[in-house]
Design an enzyme around this catalytic site. Sequence first.
Site, PDB file in Angstrom:
ATOM      1  CE1 TYR A  37     -63.323 -28.227  49.554  1.00  0.00           C
ATOM      2  CE2 TYR A  37     -60.907 -28.482  48.811  1.00  0.00           C
ATOM      3  CZ  TYR A  37     -62.305 -28.315  48.409  1.00  0.00           C
ATOM      4  OH  TYR A  37     -62.619 -27.945  47.255  1.00  0.00           O
ATOM      5  CE  LYS A  92     -84.456  -9.263  61.335  1.00  0.00           C
ATOM      6  NZ  LYS A  92     -85.695  -8.445  61.742  1.00  0.00           N
ATOM      7  CD  GLU A 134     -85.721  -7.292  58.279  1.00  0.00           C
ATOM      8  OE1 GLU A 134     -85.769  -6.260  59.232  1.00  0.00           O
ATOM      9  OE2 GLU A 134     -86.387  -8.452  58.697  1.00  0.00           O
ATOM     10  CG  ASP A 135     -85.590  -3.451  56.083  1.00  0.00           C
ATOM     11  OD1 ASP A 135     -86.572  -3.505  56.793  1.00  0.00           O
ATOM     12  OD2 ASP A 135     -84.475  -3.134  56.231  1.00  0.00           O
ATOM     13  CG  ASP A 160     -89.677  -5.486  57.476  1.00  0.00           C
ATOM     14  OD1 ASP A 160     -89.121  -4.927  58.627  1.00  0.00           O
ATOM     15  OD2 ASP A 160     -89.377  -5.753  56.412  1.00  0.00           O
ATOM     16  CB  ALA A 193    -103.839   0.687  55.315  1.00  0.00           C
ATOM     17  CB  ALA A 195     -96.209  -4.888  55.020  1.00  0.00           C
ATOM     18  CB  ALA A 196     -95.945  -3.062  60.069  1.00  0.00           C
ATOM     19  CG  ASN A 287     -88.913   3.573  65.844  1.00  0.00           C
ATOM     20  OD1 ASN A 287     -89.064   4.313  66.830  1.00  0.00           O
ATOM     21  ND2 ASN A 287     -89.003   2.216  66.067  1.00  0.00           N
TER      22      ASN A 287
END
Length: 752
Positions: A37, A92, A134-135, A160, A193, A195-196, A287
């Site tokens: 520092y 994650k 994510e998500d 995703d 139909a 995103a994935a 899932n």
Amino acid sequence: MSLEDDSLEYHATDPPGKVEITTTKPTNSQRELSLAYSPGVAGPCREIAEDPDAAYRYTGKGNLVGVVSDGSAVLGLGDIGPQASKPVMEGKGVLFKRFADIDIFDVELDHDDLDTFVESVAGMEPTFGGINLEDISAPDCFVIEERLRERMDIPVFHDDQHGTAIISGAALLNAAELVGTDLGDLEVTFAGAGAAALATARFYVSLGVRRENVTMVDIDGILTTERAEAGDLDPYSREFARDVPEGDLADAIAGADVFVGLSVGGIVSQKMVRSMNENPIVFAMANPDPEIGYEAAKAAREDTVIMATGRSDYPNQVNNVLGFPFIFRGALDVRATEINEAMKVAAAEALADLAKEDVPDAVRKAYGDQPLQFGPEYIIPKPMDPRVLFELAPAVAQAAIDSGAARTGIDPESYEEELEARLGKSREMMRIVLNKAKSDPKRIALAEGGDEKIVRAASQLADRGIAEPVLIGNQSRIERLADDLGLEFDPEVVDPGAGEYEAYVEDLYQRRQRKGITRTEAADLIRDSSYFASVMVDRGDADAMLTGLTHNYPSALRPILQVIGTAEDVDYAAGVYMLTFKNRVVFLADTTVNQDPDEETLAEVTCHAAEIARRFDVEPRAALLSYSDFGSVDNEGTRKPRRAARRLRTDPTVDFPVDGEMQADTAVIEEMLEGTYEFTDLESPANVLVLPNLEAGNIAYKLLQRLGGAEAVGPMLAGMAEPVHVLQRDDEVKDIVNLAAIAVVEAQGTEL
């Protein structure tokens, strides 16, 4: 307790959560704090102000990924908001660190406005080397990723969308190969139909599937041009609208070669599977409940149904952890500006290729000793396979370079060594020996040639150019075993029971005739593979040998000692383990041979261990251990290591520092050597530790391995007239390969 109860306790255990920040530099003194520092930190700040790229040299930016979410589409939970999504984002981060040694900050943003979200993430570019979205719910996730990719000069990746696409794409490559169909000829039906599904369909087109062969179904039925023209489809799903009659999932799946489910569980019947083309490919990835269960899909037809799900309790799990850690690893290491289509394709192809290679024993054990072998039940690697890092990261990095996305290059050989080091010190150390072995492979006799592990190890040794393996055993059995294992390997086999080896019998008889062995007994013994391999090495028909996988250590050692014996001017062999920790490596002796050594034996064992250390490019510093420090206790037990150390210090041929007797902590703690015992001949902590007897050696290495987190390589048999090593009964294929490489380096007589 239920799984949820266990999970709550797991997350609540102090400290709460799953990630923390640790320092990477020492901060034990005032000077070190002033460097970390103020005022020392001003130096790198000024450098970065003049050259922003210097941030990659002086900060952790180049290994730091932001995992960013608004919690609007958490798998299985839906729109739970940013704060409730934090355990997922921390999780994650655990996967990033565990599988690819990438650090993360999880960032949960409470923004309802898309523009504000984009601005917030874009404003964090100075902090991160990459962004993992994510998500985030569709269609916002498409817009956010597109705009951030345009704004930011670092990789932005919405897992995703692309994670499932890449992993299932690898599975599709191998499934198509198994059924003998080109990707361009496949008719593919998607359930879902979102995103994935849209990202996966686009990626399949990148791999070679024809866009006009993709039929997509949402909750309202087939995506048709009529629905698109009527405004029923958003701009992203319109690209897969087909000029076909309207219909439902049953209509869409009839006659298809491939079904891809990214929707909800239980929507596909056995009748639908029976309506597909022959040898159908079914990827039911909803899932936790797939669109159709594994057993139901397999039982629906008599031909081959290649089935993949998102579940870990069935074959062919499409798990995103096979992708994102390694894709980011490769992208970060070449400082890529993006993760483009070429990099994603390279990742899928590398995964597909890896599934065709022999699977490490550790991976088989992690999955209940399943017979993991390329075929309908194994078309993608398992998430716990450590080789994924070495296959995907280099492939992605090279694709980034070739496509112009990289800002720095890599040297393939040194890059693999860098990746090895990220997974542990033992892999880094073994890389040194493996490279030496490859420079001049030698013939190595593998005594238990009919054992499955030995055959698999021999295949790897030959394929990687480490050694020229010679399998000792029944030829037809070994060849059949290699074929059953799917190995592209034509082994050299020597069968002691199928030929006349009079010269071998005579050799053994001459050596043992005054040890109670008759010629007839020698003829019988030569059919024992360990005796045969020992004579083979003794006669120069092989350069080195391994044995012991199916025997206890003493019985495996006996033929070697009787036939080959110790080296000239060597009275005692010794067993040495290399133990590696995160930032340290030590060699421990004697762990397998000498039960109660005297001072002469201890001195010789020390020299053997030092010689082995040098094979790994480690300059030895030896300590002879006891429960006494330099005479603090005086009895026969402490005198032995003390006298052995004195003998070595006064020997002009010993060219490494050695001292003792000393306690274990004295030997390895620098402050003790420099302070209390400043007179010692060791200026730095010892890296060769010699135990006073076999009991102590065996106990020490097992405790360090099991409780101390050390990785063990060995035992290496030192002091023999020829390069020979004795395996342990529970050794894995990698252990066999490692010891074989060590034996090859010994046979080379490598100068260090």
